[in-house]
Design a protein around this motif. Structure first.
Motif, PDB file in Angstrom:
ATOM      1  N   GLY A  38     -23.194  -7.761  -5.991  1.00  0.00           N
ATOM      2  CA  GLY A  38     -23.911  -6.985  -7.003  1.00  0.00           C
ATOM      3  C   GLY A  38     -25.409  -7.179  -6.923  1.00  0.00           C
ATOM      4  N   ALA A  39     -25.848  -8.413  -6.753  1.00  0.00           N
ATOM      5  CA  ALA A  39     -27.282  -8.685  -6.650  1.00  0.00           C
ATOM      6  C   ALA A  39     -27.868  -8.045  -5.391  1.00  0.00           C
ATOM      7  CB  ALA A  39     -27.525 -10.194  -6.644  1.00  0.00           C
ATOM      8  N   THR A  40     -27.138  -8.093  -4.298  1.00  0.00           N
ATOM      9  CA  THR A  40     -27.609  -7.490  -3.055  1.00  0.00           C
ATOM     10  C   THR A  40     -27.744  -5.979  -3.199  1.00  0.00           C
ATOM     11  OG1 THR A  40     -26.537  -9.254  -1.799  1.00  0.00           O
ATOM     12  CG2 THR A  40     -27.141  -7.258  -0.582  1.00  0.00           C
ATOM     13  N   VAL A  41     -26.749  -5.350  -3.812  1.00  0.00           N
ATOM     14  CA  VAL A  41     -26.798  -3.903  -4.009  1.00  0.00           C
ATOM     15  C   VAL A  41     -27.967  -3.527  -4.921  1.00  0.00           C
ATOM     16  CG1 VAL A  41     -25.564  -1.956  -5.042  1.00  0.00           C
ATOM     17  CG2 VAL A  41     -24.368  -3.508  -3.511  1.00  0.00           C
ATOM     18  N   LEU A  42     -28.186  -4.297  -5.978  1.00  0.00           N
ATOM     19  CA  LEU A  42     -29.308  -4.006  -6.871  1.00  0.00           C
ATOM     20  C   LEU A  42     -30.650  -4.119  -6.159  1.00  0.00           C
ATOM     21  CD1 LEU A  42     -28.213  -5.705 -10.217  1.00  0.00           C
ATOM     22  CD2 LEU A  42     -28.526  -3.274  -9.772  1.00  0.00           C
ATOM     23  N   MET A  43     -30.789  -5.122  -5.293  1.00  0.00           N
ATOM     24  CA  MET A  43     -32.042  -5.270  -4.543  1.00  0.00           C
ATOM     25  C   MET A  43     -32.243  -4.104  -3.582  1.00  0.00           C
ATOM     26  SD  MET A  43     -32.563  -9.282  -3.724  1.00  0.00           S
ATOM     27  CE  MET A  43     -30.882  -9.820  -3.515  1.00  0.00           C
ATOM     28  N   LEU A  44     -31.177  -3.670  -2.920  1.00  0.00           N
ATOM     29  CA  LEU A  44     -31.301  -2.545  -2.000  1.00  0.00           C
ATOM     30  C   LEU A  44     -31.639  -1.258  -2.749  1.00  0.00           C
ATOM     31  CD1 LEU A  44     -28.351  -3.270   0.441  1.00  0.00           C
ATOM     32  CD2 LEU A  44     -30.796  -3.490   0.891  1.00  0.00           C
ATOM     33  N   ALA A  74      -5.046 -20.491  -7.908  1.00  0.00           N
ATOM     34  CA  ALA A  74      -5.460 -19.278  -8.605  1.00  0.00           C
ATOM     35  C   ALA A  74      -6.821 -19.468  -9.272  1.00  0.00           C
ATOM     36  CB  ALA A  74      -4.414 -18.886  -9.633  1.00  0.00           C
ATOM     37  N   THR A  75      -7.086 -20.637  -9.826  1.00  0.00           N
ATOM     38  CA  THR A  75      -8.359 -20.889 -10.492  1.00  0.00           C
ATOM     39  C   THR A  75      -9.510 -20.858  -9.486  1.00  0.00           C
ATOM     40  OG1 THR A  75      -7.231 -22.262 -12.104  1.00  0.00           O
ATOM     41  CG2 THR A  75      -9.600 -22.513 -11.951  1.00  0.00           C
ATOM     42  N   ALA A  76      -9.316 -21.498  -8.355  1.00  0.00           N
ATOM     43  CA  ALA A  76     -10.358 -21.513  -7.326  1.00  0.00           C
ATOM     44  C   ALA A  76     -10.582 -20.108  -6.768  1.00  0.00           C
ATOM     45  CB  ALA A  76      -9.976 -22.466  -6.209  1.00  0.00           C
ATOM     46  N   THR A  77      -9.509 -19.356  -6.610  1.00  0.00           N
ATOM     47  CA  THR A  77      -9.636 -18.001  -6.074  1.00  0.00           C
ATOM     48  C   THR A  77     -10.400 -17.111  -7.043  1.00  0.00           C
ATOM     49  OG1 THR A  77      -7.557 -18.271  -4.895  1.00  0.00           O
ATOM     50  CG2 THR A  77      -8.356 -16.031  -5.180  1.00  0.00           C
ATOM     51  N   LEU A  78     -10.115 -17.206  -8.328  1.00  0.00           N
ATOM     52  CA  LEU A  78     -10.840 -16.408  -9.318  1.00  0.00           C
ATOM     53  C   LEU A  78     -12.322 -16.767  -9.318  1.00  0.00           C
ATOM     54  CD1 LEU A  78      -8.382 -16.309 -12.344  1.00  0.00           C
ATOM     55  CD2 LEU A  78      -9.069 -14.419 -10.869  1.00  0.00           C
ATOM     56  N   PHE A  79     -12.626 -18.052  -9.230  1.00  0.00           N
ATOM     57  CA  PHE A  79     -14.025 -18.483  -9.186  1.00  0.00           C
ATOM     58  C   PHE A  79     -14.723 -17.897  -7.957  1.00  0.00           C
ATOM     59  CE2 PHE A  79     -17.258 -21.458  -7.675  1.00  0.00           C
ATOM     60  CZ  PHE A  79     -18.112 -21.452  -8.762  1.00  0.00           C
ATOM     61  N   ASN A  80     -14.068 -17.984  -6.806  1.00  0.00           N
ATOM     62  CA  ASN A  80     -14.660 -17.458  -5.568  1.00  0.00           C
ATOM     63  C   ASN A  80     -14.872 -15.952  -5.644  1.00  0.00           C
ATOM     64  OD1 ASN A  80     -14.849 -19.921  -4.322  1.00  0.00           O
ATOM     65  ND2 ASN A  80     -12.841 -19.776  -3.352  1.00  0.00           N
ATOM     66  N   LEU A  81     -13.932 -15.235  -6.237  1.00  0.00           N
ATOM     67  CA  LEU A  81     -14.075 -13.789  -6.369  1.00  0.00           C
ATOM     68  C   LEU A  81     -15.243 -13.438  -7.290  1.00  0.00           C
ATOM     69  CD1 LEU A  81     -10.365 -12.584  -6.560  1.00  0.00           C
ATOM     70  CD2 LEU A  81     -12.017 -12.188  -4.712  1.00  0.00           C
ATOM     71  N   ARG A  82     -15.427 -14.210  -8.340  1.00  0.00           N
ATOM     72  CA  ARG A  82     -16.547 -13.962  -9.248  1.00  0.00           C
ATOM     73  C   ARG A  82     -17.878 -14.218  -8.554  1.00  0.00           C
ATOM     74  NH1 ARG A  82     -13.857 -16.913 -14.439  1.00  0.00           N
ATOM     75  NH2 ARG A  82     -12.377 -15.260 -14.930  1.00  0.00           N
ATOM     76  N   VAL A  83     -17.959 -15.291  -7.801  1.00  0.00           N
ATOM     77  CA  VAL A  83     -19.196 -15.584  -7.058  1.00  0.00           C
ATOM     78  C   VAL A  83     -19.464 -14.479  -6.044  1.00  0.00           C
ATOM     79  CG1 VAL A  83     -20.262 -17.169  -5.399  1.00  0.00           C
ATOM     80  CG2 VAL A  83     -19.056 -18.064  -7.397  1.00  0.00           C
ATOM     81  N   PHE A  84     -18.436 -14.036  -5.355  1.00  0.00           N
ATOM     82  CA  PHE A  84     -18.570 -12.953  -4.388  1.00  0.00           C
ATOM     83  C   PHE A  84     -19.083 -11.689  -5.069  1.00  0.00           C
ATOM     84  CE2 PHE A  84     -16.650  -9.259  -2.236  1.00  0.00           C
ATOM     85  CZ  PHE A  84     -17.223  -9.388  -0.990  1.00  0.00           C
ATOM     86  N   ALA A  85     -18.543 -11.355  -6.235  1.00  0.00           N
ATOM     87  CA  ALA A  85     -18.964 -10.159  -6.967  1.00  0.00           C
ATOM     88  C   ALA A  85     -20.431 -10.261  -7.393  1.00  0.00           C
ATOM     89  CB  ALA A  85     -18.068  -9.941  -8.177  1.00  0.00           C
ATOM     90  N   VAL A  86     -20.851 -11.438  -7.819  1.00  0.00           N
ATOM     91  CA  VAL A  86     -22.250 -11.622  -8.224  1.00  0.00           C
ATOM     92  C   VAL A  86     -23.177 -11.453  -7.031  1.00  0.00           C
ATOM     93  CG1 VAL A  86     -23.914 -13.330  -9.057  1.00  0.00           C
ATOM     94  CG2 VAL A  86     -21.736 -13.041 -10.234  1.00  0.00           C
TER      95      VAL A  86
END
Length: 51
Positions: free
Chosen positions: A22-28, A7-19
């Motif tokens: 989010g950064a890609t959408v902001l650049m577009l 669960a800890t690794a999954t939460l970390f991966n989801l947070r990295v994915f969201a970042v």
């Protein structure tokens, strides 16, 4: 070494994915905004050389 719960690794991966998403959408959005801000000038041949 200690074990890391799945669960800890999954939460970390989801947070990295969201970042990353989010950064890609902001650049577009920034690129789209730049292209809309600057109106395109028609070529001089289409305006008859006036302007």
């Amino acid at each position: 070494m200690g074990r890391v719960p799945l669960a800890t690794a999954t939460l970390f991966n989801l947070r990295v994915f969201a970042v990353v998403v989010g950064a890609t959408v902001l650049m577009l959005i920034a690129l789209a905004h730049q292209s809309l801000r600057r109106p395109r000038q028609p070529p001089a041949a289409e305006t008859g050389g006036q302007g």
